[in-house]
Design a protein around this motif. Structure first.
Motif, PDB file in Angstrom:
ATOM      1  N   HIS A  99      -2.894  -8.670  -0.848  1.00  0.00           N
ATOM      2  CA  HIS A  99      -1.539  -8.377  -0.368  1.00  0.00           C
ATOM      3  C   HIS A  99      -0.479  -8.794  -1.376  1.00  0.00           C
ATOM      4  CE1 HIS A  99       2.192  -9.091   1.823  1.00  0.00           C
ATOM      5  NE2 HIS A  99       2.049 -10.381   1.599  1.00  0.00           N
ATOM      6  N   CYS A 126      -1.374  -7.720   4.448  1.00  0.00           N
ATOM      7  CA  CYS A 126      -2.239  -6.614   4.825  1.00  0.00           C
ATOM      8  C   CYS A 126      -3.664  -6.734   4.315  1.00  0.00           C
ATOM      9  CB  CYS A 126      -1.625  -5.318   4.319  1.00  0.00           C
ATOM     10  SG  CYS A 126      -1.301  -5.365   2.545  1.00  0.00           S
ATOM     11  N   HIS A 151       1.963  -1.663   6.413  1.00  0.00           N
ATOM     12  CA  HIS A 151       2.523  -2.201   5.174  1.00  0.00           C
ATOM     13  C   HIS A 151       4.036  -2.280   5.311  1.00  0.00           C
ATOM     14  CE1 HIS A 151      -1.297  -1.845   3.081  1.00  0.00           C
ATOM     15  NE2 HIS A 151      -1.417  -0.601   3.544  1.00  0.00           N
TER      16      HIS A 151
HETATM   17 CU1  CUA Z   1       0.486  -4.059   2.161  1.00  0.00          CU
HETATM   18 CU2  CUA Z   1       0.784  -6.374   2.075  1.00  0.00          CU
END
Ligand code: CUA
Ligand code: RUQ
Length: 691
Positions: A680, A676, A637
């Motif tokens: 996200h 991610c 992240h």
């Molecule tokens: Cu965690 Cu985009």
């Protein structure tokens, strides 16, 4: 070297359909150990005895390999090159090329043979995609440490030149890689567990370093020599009139901690050198273990002054027929340093030049005009020198060097009293290669490969009997291949080590001229992959480099990178590999205020930050301790705050602290910068800075 037999079976019809070019290629192949067999129905290409594919025109919907090659206008040779370099999707390359990134200040990892860029490791320059030097505490600590010593101001870039992978018994051990900063005389250490930089050391008593970087065979020391000498005065200043008296070069042996790879200045030492320009360097190994070799040029000590009635440096530095190969006995130097034969200079133990001479630490051997590269072969017997202004490679033999030292076979001393060994008594041979020989790599089977800058070529020649070459075939030029263009370094697979394997060679070309489409005025440099397993060297692939100019690279076998990890232990500070006080577990997120100091203990996981609303007051000092609590590989992240110049990248298990003054009021939507998850975009929150 083994030859690769190419057999090709074609139908009579297809021979008729072949383009003129293809037919020509086949004829050429026939001349090179190939056989063309005509049979009835199918074309089968056998390369090295392996059936590569059926070349039948009816097969496979998309056409045969021959059809594809001819449709794309490729020669047979090019198609073969593509197959040799291609690494299919989902498969790994056999080697990783660790390349300096030049004035990008970074390191780059490239898969070999596919020549795919796999990773960039930020070292000397802030790199926002990696959250390096954009507020994350560990990266800022490294950059700050690297600006702490002799540098009067914070440095925001570097010019990376020579990577040096750590070694055990002369072979890469996959633990650390060191990389120097040509511009500022610094060195960085990258830990090959997480492939992140852990230390930048600002080396005292030297200003710049060029190619004088190597590790000794067990990584006892990381060596960095200065390039341009600097005044050894209190304030670092001396007029150029005092060049010969006050300026000095340095050979630095930095002690490396075997567990952490960190360089320990207290256990390190420097050897003072005359003010010539010390250039490339290499470590002795096996037969030459314990020695270090440094090339030098400008033994004329030209300092320029072309606007003050003097001659330009390039002219002044190219007068003498010989410069000096520096031969250093570093084990003797280590003993002298440990016995107190040093003076302390800016926190470093320095062996003065007079001591280096009187203790037999430093010797010179003449080397032909303005030498550049010095490279020790895998047996450790031979030291190959490329002289920029000489067309020969000159090969020295360590046994002859040791003998000449023992017999005091000197042809005199330089003006500082350094003994100069007799040229004829230490040279094993010379090979006429062509214009502008620079650097040499090896295949471990008695062959050496030297880059020819002016010829834009690589020359292959044989070493001598001590590298397994029969007497009559020693020191002969055997092959040459053109590269495009102006090659500097070259890197063979493990070609710097005792384990050189002669599979591939990568040419690091300075110019690409017409090789790529015109995309503006700044052209890329070009890596070229060369096959070393065929009878003749052949260029297989180009890899344009769309960032700073790479200088040197080393190629390590992928299976040696055994310490690489995929995720951190939960709650790890990348700098120490240990848990910091602010690691936060799920459910323990909190905000603690102490006067105007606010500590936020935050976690990140798909697809939210906790807490996701941060309320602070203008003027507060905020410490954002963010822990990525993911344990899944690749679940990275990011954390970015608009308008605050803050960006962190958090790998699974990683903890970073972002410290900042909340000096700008407003409502700021912080967000995760890595794509991610499906949600996200929802991975965001609010930093509310109340006026
Ligand atoms: Cu965690 Cu985009
Ligand atoms: S040395 S220009 Cu590595 Cu050829 Cu630098």
């Amino acid at each position: 070297m083994h030859s690769v037999a190419v057999e090709r079976v074609v139908t009579g019809t297809e021979v008729q359909l072949m383009s003129g070019l293809e037919a020509e290629e086949l004829t050429r192949k026939q001349g090179m150990n190939s056989r063309v067999i005509l049979v009835g129905a199918v074309i089968v290409a056998l390369v090295g005895g392996v059936i590569l594919g059926r070349f039948s025109s009816g097969l496979g919907g998309g056409g045969s390999l021959a059809d594809i090659a001819s449709e794309r206008g490729m020669t047979v040779e090019q198609a073969e090159g593509a197959l040799k370099a291609f690494t299919p999707p989902g498969e790994y390359d056999e080697y990783v090329l660790v390349s300096s990134g030049g004035h990008s200040g970074q390191l780059h990892l490239v898969g070999v043979p596919s020549m795919r860029l796999l990773k960039t490791i930020p070292v000397f320059t802030p790199e926002s995609w990696a959250g390096y030097g954009q507020g994350a505490d560990w990266s800022q600590a490294i950059l700050d440490e690297g600006s702490s010593n002799k540098q009067a101001r914070e440095l925001a870039w570097g010019d990376t030149h020579h990577p040096a992978l750590s070694e055990t018994e002369g072979a890469y051990d996959g633990r650390f890689v060191y990389i120097n900063d040509r511009a500022n005389g610094r060195i960085g250490m990258v830990d090959l567990r997480d492939f992140k930089v852990k230390q930048i050391l600002d080396i005292p008593n030297m200003q710049t370093s060029h190619g004088g970087v190597f590790v000794t065979p067990n990584t006892e020391y990381v060596h960095v020599s200065s390039m341009t000498p600097m005044p050894q005065t209190e304030n670092g200043y001396a007029d150029l009139e005092d060049y010969a008296d006050l300026y000095r070069g340095m050979s630095t042996f930095l002690a490396s901690d075997p567990d952490t790879g960190r360089l320990d200045t207290d256990a390190s030492f420097q050897i003072e050198l005359p003010p010539y320009t010390q250039d490339l360097a290499d470590a002795g190994k096996l037969e030459s273990f314990g020695f270090a070799f440094i090339n030098s040029y400008n033994s004329e000590m030209a300092v320029g002054g072309n606007a003050e009635g003097g001659v330009p440096i390039e002219t002044g530095a190219s007068q003498a027929d010989f410069d000096y190969l520096h031969i250093i006995d570093w084990q003797k130097a280590e003993a002298v340093a440990n016995a107190g034969g040093t003076e302390e200079r800016n926190g470093m133990r320095v062996i003065p030049l007079e001591t280096a001479i009187s203790e037999g630490i430093l010797y010179f051997a003449p080397e032909p005009r303005s030498p550049h590269g010095v490279d020790v072969d895998p047996t450790g017997n031979y030291i190959v020198i490329g002289g920029k202004l000489d067309q020969n490679a000159t090969i020295y033999d360590i046994a002859l060097i040791k003998e000449a030292i023992a017999n005091e076979d000197f042809e005199g001393t330089d003006r500082y009293g350094v003994p100069i060994l007799t040229f004829e008594s230490v040279v094993a041979g010379q090979v006429l290669l062509g214009a502008g020989p620079l650097h040499t790599q090896f295949d471990g089977e008695g062959h050496a490969y030297t880059s020819l800058f002016l010829d834009s070529a690589i020359a292959e020649f044989t070493l001598g009997p001590k590298a397994g070459v029969p007497d009559g075939e020693a020191f002969q030029l055997v092959d040459k291949v053109s590269v495009h263009y102006n090659i500097g370094h070259l890197a063979a697979t493990e070609g710097d080590t005792v384990a050189a394997d002669g599979r591939y060679l990568v040419a690091l070309n300075k110019w690409s001229v017409d090789r790529f489409p015109v995309l503006g005025t700044l052209k890329p440099q070009n890596f070229q992959l060369i096959d070393l397993t065929a009878d003749k060297m052949a260029v297989l692939a180009d890899m344009p480099i769309g960032f700073g100019e790479p200088h040197y690279s080393q190629i390590i076998r992928l299976d040696r990178l055994t310490s690489a990890i995929e995720t951190y232990e939960p709650g790890t500070d990348p700098l120490t590999f240990g848990p910091p006080a602010f690691a936060t577990a799920a459910g323990e997120e909190r905000v603690e205020r102490d006067g105007s100091e606010v500590h936020v203990y935050m976690t990140a996981t798909r697809s939210h930050f906790t807490p996701d609303i941060l309320r602070v007051r203008e003027g507060d000092t905020v410490f954002l301790h963010v822990t990525n609590i993911e344990i899944t590989p690749d679940a990275t992240h990011g954390f970015a705050v608009p308008g605050y110049n803050l960006q962190a990248s958090l790998d699974p298990g990683e903890v970073v602290t972002l410290a900042f003054e909340a000096d700008r009021s407003g409502s700021f939507a912080f967000y995760c910068t890595e794509f991610c998850s499906a949600l996200h975009l929802e991975m965001q929150g609010w930093l509310l800075v109340e006026p």
